[in-house]
Enzyme design. Structure first.
Site, PDB file in Angstrom:
ATOM      1  N   LYS A 180      28.967 -39.232  19.113  1.00  0.00           N
ATOM      2  CA  LYS A 180      28.981 -40.478  18.968  1.00  0.00           C
ATOM      3  C   LYS A 180      29.467 -41.172  17.544  1.00  0.00           C
ATOM      4  CE  LYS A 180      25.983 -43.425  17.032  1.00  0.00           C
ATOM      5  NZ  LYS A 180      27.214 -43.998  15.973  1.00  0.00           N
ATOM      6  N   GLU A 256      23.175 -33.945   7.283  1.00  0.00           N
ATOM      7  CA  GLU A 256      24.149 -33.801   6.205  1.00  0.00           C
ATOM      8  C   GLU A 256      24.025 -35.143   5.524  1.00  0.00           C
ATOM      9  OE1 GLU A 256      26.813 -34.583   3.801  1.00  0.00           O
ATOM     10  OE2 GLU A 256      28.346 -34.190   5.356  1.00  0.00           O
ATOM     11  N   CYS A 290      30.039 -38.288   0.425  1.00  0.00           N
ATOM     12  CA  CYS A 290      28.704 -37.847  -0.060  1.00  0.00           C
ATOM     13  C   CYS A 290      28.965 -36.983  -1.077  1.00  0.00           C
ATOM     14  CB  CYS A 290      28.146 -37.160   1.226  1.00  0.00           C
ATOM     15  SG  CYS A 290      28.138 -38.090   2.882  1.00  0.00           S
ATOM     16  N   GLU A 386      23.036 -43.625  -4.370  1.00  0.00           N
ATOM     17  CA  GLU A 386      24.271 -43.367  -3.993  1.00  0.00           C
ATOM     18  C   GLU A 386      25.152 -44.330  -4.227  1.00  0.00           C
ATOM     19  OE1 GLU A 386      24.751 -41.582  -0.076  1.00  0.00           O
ATOM     20  OE2 GLU A 386      25.929 -40.063  -0.630  1.00  0.00           O
TER      21      GLU A 386
HETATM   22  C1  SIN Z   1      31.179 -36.164   3.517  1.00  0.00           C
HETATM   23  O1  SIN Z   1      31.420 -37.219   2.704  1.00  0.00           O
HETATM   24  O2  SIN Z   1      30.237 -36.159   4.166  1.00  0.00           O
HETATM   25  C2  SIN Z   1      32.299 -35.050   3.677  1.00  0.00           C
HETATM   26  C3  SIN Z   1      33.111 -34.992   2.434  1.00  0.00           C
HETATM   27  C4  SIN Z   1      33.983 -33.886   2.480  1.00  0.00           C
HETATM   28  O3  SIN Z   1      34.090 -32.869   3.556  1.00  0.00           O
HETATM   29  O4  SIN Z   1      34.724 -33.320   1.878  1.00  0.00           O
END
Ligand code: SIN
Length: 483
Positions: A180, A256, A290, A386
């Site tokens: 998804k 993650e 992230c 964040e």
């Molecule tokens: C992410 O922002 O979750 C992944 C970033 C990346 O793979 O560089």
């Protein structure tokens, strides 16, 4: 949308090898974050559609898992090549729905494809063990087998690479997949499914459902006993809910989640390299990853010089639509820019100063000015949350131990970065940082060969690398007696 291969533009989901609508017939619009323009419509599916997709994956499982790893690898390699052959079209679709500059989108296509190649190879190396037996008449073995149906929930910031990082591992291991994609960016994922179908991925092995209302779909995945694995990339808040919901069926999960990456610059750092690393880490994808640096901890002796050089470099960043390949595209949606704006306003109200930027961009919409903030302190929301936007908050520190303490003072533990030259310090700080990934004199750390993942509230499990495939495998112990 102008594509060389127009059949890559899809407006239906993909279940059991067929392009399908939602059972309800509902659709929702997908828009371009650069100008709000309509790109197309996709099915707005619900929990029942999710169950239909899971059933398709379940019935395709026996055949897929009984193929040899080399046979599965052959198909994954064809898919890999097909992605590369369609780089330009995939990059255009991605830029249009996600907003990132075309050159970054091309880079993501290459990065995303690499996970299929990597896991095609790793799938052939899923070794077990023969364990020395405590008894002469017995032999003890451990073998690895695919978990079963894997449900993958992927984010909007990397519409292709986050899908292939999960699906490559799952499929190579012998699992079948229901994916998804994020509600803002379903089109890249659907184009990826189209290429999979063309290279001969069997019906039901890889299914995609689209929805603008993810909660019922996620819930259907977590409650399904046929789904044996759930992998999610997204916010910590949603990850915790999925984790709790998975308890009902005791599923394996990979998460993650969010980060709050510190970027530390010590007095002995090479400042030019530190500025280049800071730019790459902070402003990639307009700050929407992230692992983007979220707060900059700069040692007293180099603070002013670093701030000056970083500000000069950030002022040179060009803002504009991704299709014009400007360095900085729009943020994904209104909620994203409202959050960035309020974090900057909070910092300024509490005493921070903008060395550059600090406002919504004159282009309007969801464009935000690349920003550097100085005089930031721990009481400001931008270093606790964040940011997910092009804002670099700078804080000053004096001693190494203080930097490590500040860096670790968070519930998150995804990525951290630091710049230093002293070898003793490099070891000490690398080991002391409570993070799953540490960039040492390096601002870009993502690659398919390395284990990506966090600790603490940033998640569970690792993606990519030789470890990534284990997330989709069970260990079975065989005790052979009567010898
Ligand atoms: C992410 O922002 O979750 C992944 C970033 C990346 O793979 O560089």
């Amino acid at each position: 949308m102008v594509l060389t291969d127009e059949k890559l533009f899809k407006s239906q989901a993909h279940i059991a090898g067929k392009w399908v609508d939602a059972a309800s017939g509902a659709v929702y619009p997908v828009t371009n974050p650069a100008d709000g323009g309509l790109l197309g419509h996709v099915p707005d599916m619900d929990g029942e559609d999710a169950q239909r997709a899971v059933a398709a994956a379940e019935s395709a499982l026996p055949r897929w898992r009984s193929m040899t790893a080399a046979e599965r690898a052959g198909l994954l390699m064809l898919w890999y090549q097909s992605i590369l052959d369609h780089t330009e079209d995939l990059a255009r679709i991605m830029t249009l729905e996600q907003g990132k500059p075309l050159s970054e989108a091309r880079g993501e296509v290459k990065y995303g494809a690499a996970f299929l190649q990597w896991f095609a190879e790793e799938g052939k190396r899923v070794y077990g063990d023969i364990i020395p037996s405590p008894a002469n008449d017995r032999r003890i073995l451990a073998i690895k087998q695919p978990i079963g149906v894997a449900a993958l929930i992927t984010p909007w910031n990397f519409p292709l690479a986050m899908l292939t990082r999960k699906a490559g591992a799952a499929l190579a291991a012998g699992c079948t997949v229901v994916a998804k994609p994020a509600e803002d960016t379903p089109l890249t994922a659907l184009a990826f499914a189209e290429l999979g179908q063309r290279v001969g991925i069997p019906a039901g092995v890889f299914n995609i459902i689209t929805t603008r209302n993810p909660a019922p779909v996620g819930y259907a995945f977590t409650q399904s006993s046929a789904v044996r694995k759930l992998s999610f990339t997204g916010s910590t808040e949603v990850g915790k809910r999925l984790m709790a919901d998975c308890a009902a069926t005791v599923k394996r999960i990979s998460l993650e989640l969010g980060g709050n990456a510190p970027f530390i610059v010590f007095d002995d750092a090479d400042l030019d390299e530190a500025v280049a690393g800071a730019l790459a880490s902070k402003y990639r994808n307009s700050g929407q990853t992230c692992i983007c640096a979220n707060r900059f901890l700069i040692q007293d002796g180099v603070y002013d010089a670093f701030a000056e050089r970083l500000t000069a470099a950030v002022k040179r960043l060009r803002v504009g639509p991704g299709m014009e390949d400007s360095g900085q595209g729009p943020l994904i949606n209104q909620a994203a820019i409202d959050k960035v704006d309020s974090l900057v306003a909070d910092a300024i109200a509490k005493g921070a100063r903008a060395l550059c930027g600090g406002n919504r961009h004159a282009l309007g919409g969801t464009f935000y000015e690349p920003t550097v903030l100085t005089d930031v302190n721990e009481g400001m929301a931008c270093v606790q949350q964040e940011i997910f936007g092009p804002v670099a908050p700078l804080m000053r520190f004096h001693e190494e131990a203080e930097a490590v303490q500040l860096a670790n003072d968070t519930a998150f533990g995804l990525a951290a970065y630091f710049y230093a030259r002293d070898i003793g310090r490099i070891w000490r700080v690398s080991e002391a940082l409570e993070y799953g990934m540490v960039g040492v004199n390096q601002g870009v750390i993502s690659t398919e060969v390395a284990p990506f993942g966090g600790i603490k509230e940033s998640g569970l499990g690792r993606e990519g690398s030789k470890y990534g495939i284990d997330e989709y495998l069970e260990i079975k112990y065989l005790c052979m007696g009567g010898l």
